[in-house]
Design a protein around this motif. Structure first.
Motif, short mmCIF file in Angstrom:
data_model
loop_
_atom_site.label_atom_id
_atom_site.label_comp_id
_atom_site.label_asym_id
_atom_site.label_seq_id
_atom_site.Cartn_x
_atom_site.Cartn_y
_atom_site.Cartn_z
N THR A 434 7.13 30.86 -27.50
CA THR A 434 7.80 29.91 -28.37
C THR A 434 8.18 30.65 -29.64
N LEU A 436 9.50 30.47 -33.58
CA LEU A 436 9.60 29.63 -34.77
C LEU A 436 10.50 30.34 -35.78
N LEU A 459 12.00 25.19 -33.74
CA LEU A 459 11.29 25.70 -32.57
C LEU A 459 12.29 25.93 -31.46
#
Length: 552
Positions: A434, A436, A459
């Motif tokens: 993921t 950010l 995100l």
């Protein structure tokens, strides 16, 4: 039959004896059988008794562990917590370490104030420091309570935590490089001062970060430290004992011919330090630096030199030949198949170099890179590199580049402030990451609508290449930002440190931890193109259920 009857008539007594003998044998046989049956009966009763006794003991053990002996309590982590400090300034530093050994990560940071939060009785005067002074604090990752606060220096130049051995007790700790020039080692678990050493770094110095931990060169059983101090165009080298902080040997000065940065490389049996300026790269082995500081040869196996590298180092100037030209912005280490490769980022390109034979693996055209390269996984188990480059005033481009080939896998253009935090990555259970990212996304054709971009946190996960989730809009000045798993393979969170910097007037310093899933459930779904593949709520729910994974 006739023979038997005849025999009976001729020997009548013998027949009776035979019958008596047969009766006796039958009697003995019955007694044996009866005895065996009795023994088997008793054995069966013992087996039954043993079974019920075992069952009874098992039930007692289960009952004891279930109701009498308390199980260790699992710390319950709050989804969000805040820790505020009035009339303070914050330093650009965050460390995530398990301080109190409860298997939940904690947060270590530094601030300057007249006193701490009130949870600790330590004051600046207790450590012989003028007030206000710089405190190092550790707060619990579960609920934000203060674990310890320790006055460390008048000002903090740099901090390094997670050092495996420091002090006489060889405990994990933090090294604080302070102003005026001083070194302070703090025990990571309780914040106690392990040792403190003053030093003379010279005037107008800058610490080259991070501080490097090196093998135990003074043979006292504790790993040692090497610190590089930049003063003008020169780099001063200080080697210090990790056990007591005393300097090992004398200060060595290296001429770089410009403002320098560095990275350290472990080439198996040898350690090297690459210093880079705008136009040059210099290489020094740890063996060279140790010999220059002490005037002695160290026979440690870890202080050997690499013959292949020595061929590419000028013996007089220590210049190192890399197949790169132009204004070098960053050198970074990228894990490879057998050893770390070197990513060279200059003003126009990024190229990956094999340190074994110094061959270029790939080259990518990219200009004005703004932040240090970051590692992540766009494809399952395929390492990628995140690069942020400036493409105009208050504009940047974020690219995810495949580490093996240099191919651009995904990119995004954002409005961005100059002081916005860099990106962060978290590994997910599908062997990807993921991502950010900070900035402000604008629909194509309306990018320049705002002259003052907002600080929004987005995100992105590669399972939805067409989707951004807008997590939060932050209006405070962000001093430091970090994202991590607070528990192994679970509890993904990010940490924000906001407030005034040391060069500004004191004010409210705030430390916040927030669970990522809380923001995902309330996020705004942004489509990067007009094609919507699923409903917005379905995407939120799917990314909310996403599991995380701690890579070794």
């Amino acid at each position: 039959m006739d023979n038997k009857d005849s025999e009976a008539e001729i020997h009548p007594l013998k027949t009776e004896d035979v019958k008596a003998q047969e009766n006796h044998e039958n009697f003995v046989e019955r007694r044996i059988i009866s005895k065996q049956s009795s023994q088997l009966s008793r054995l069966s009763r013992w087996r039954t008794a043993a079974f019920f006794i075992s069952l009874f003991l098992c039930l007692i053990i289960v009952f004891a562990f279930s109701f009498i002996i308390p199980c260790p309590e699992r710390p319950v982590s709050e989804r969000t917590w805040f820790r505020n400090y009035e009339n303070a300034v914050a330093y650009q530093f965050l460390a995530i370490e398990d301080v109190n050994k409860d298997k939940v990560q904690d947060v270590i940071f530094a601030f300057r104030a007249s006193n701490g939060s009130g949870s600790s009785n330590n004051t600046c005067l207790d450590e012989g420091l003028p007030s206000p002074c710089a405190f190092v604090a550790a707060v619990s990752g579960t609920n934000g309570t203060v674990l310890w606060e320790s006055p460390a220096a008048e000002e903090v130049e740099w901090m390094e935590c997670g050092i495996r051995q420091l002090g006489e007790a060889s405990v994990p700790g933090c090294l604080v490089v302070g102003k005026p020039a001083s070194l302070t080692a703090l025990g990571q678990q309780k914040g106690e001062v392990q040792w403190r050493q003053s030093n003379d770094f010279g005037a107008n110095y800058t610490v080259l970060t991070p501080v490097s931990v090196i093998p135990d060169v003074d043979s006292d059983g504790v790993q040692d430290l090497i610190i590089f101090i930049a003063t003008g165009d020169k780099i001063k080298t200080f080697i210090h004992s990790g056990r007591n902080g005393e300097e090992i040997g004398s200060t060595e000065s290296l001429d770089m011919g410009g403002k320098a940065h560095y990275i350290s490389l472990n080439l198996g049996s040898s350690y090297y330090f690459l210093f880079y300026t705008a136009n040059s790269v210099y290489a020094y082995s740890l063996k060279d630096l140790y010999s220059a500081a002490t005037g002695m040869e160290n026979k440690l196996p870890s202080l050997e030199q690499d013959p292949q590298w020595e061929k590419n180092i000028d013996p007089t100037t220590h210049r190192f030949s890399l197949p790169s030209s132009g204004d070098i912005r960053y050198l970074a280490k990228i894990p490879g198949a057998s050893r770390e490769n070197i990513l060279v980022v200059n003003s126009e390109t990024a190229m990956l170099i094999n340190p074994q034979n110094l061959q270029t693996l790939w080259t990518l055209n990219v200009s004005h890179v703004m932040s240090e390269p970051l590692l992540g996984y766009y494809k399952p188990d395929v390492l990628g590199v995140v690069l942020e480059s400036e493409i105009g005033p208050n504009r940047k481009k974020v690219m995810i580049v495949e580490g093996g080939s240099g191919a651009v896998q995904w990119d995004l253009k954002l409005n961005s402030k100059a002081e916005s935090p860099g990106p962060a990555t978290l590994s997910t259970a599908d062997h990807r990451s993921t991502f950010l990212i900070w900035g402000e996304y604008k629909v194509a054709g309306n990018e320049t609508g705002s002259t003052a971009p907002q600080q929004k946190l987005y995100l992105f996960h590669p399972s939805y290449t067409n989707v951004l989730l807008e997590l939060r809009n932050n209006t405070d000045q962000i001093i430091a930002f970090s994202a991590t798993l607070f528990e192994r393979s679970r509890h993904a969170c990010y940490v924000l440190l906001t407030g005034p910097q040391p060069s500004e007037e004191p004010g409210l310093v705030s430390l916040m931890k927030r669970k990522l899933k809380e923001d995902v459930s309330e996020s705004k779904v942004i489509w990067l193109s007009q094609v919507a593949v699923d409903s917005e709520q379905y995407i939120r729910d799917r990314l909310y259920r996403m599991r995380f994974h701690s890579r070794v």
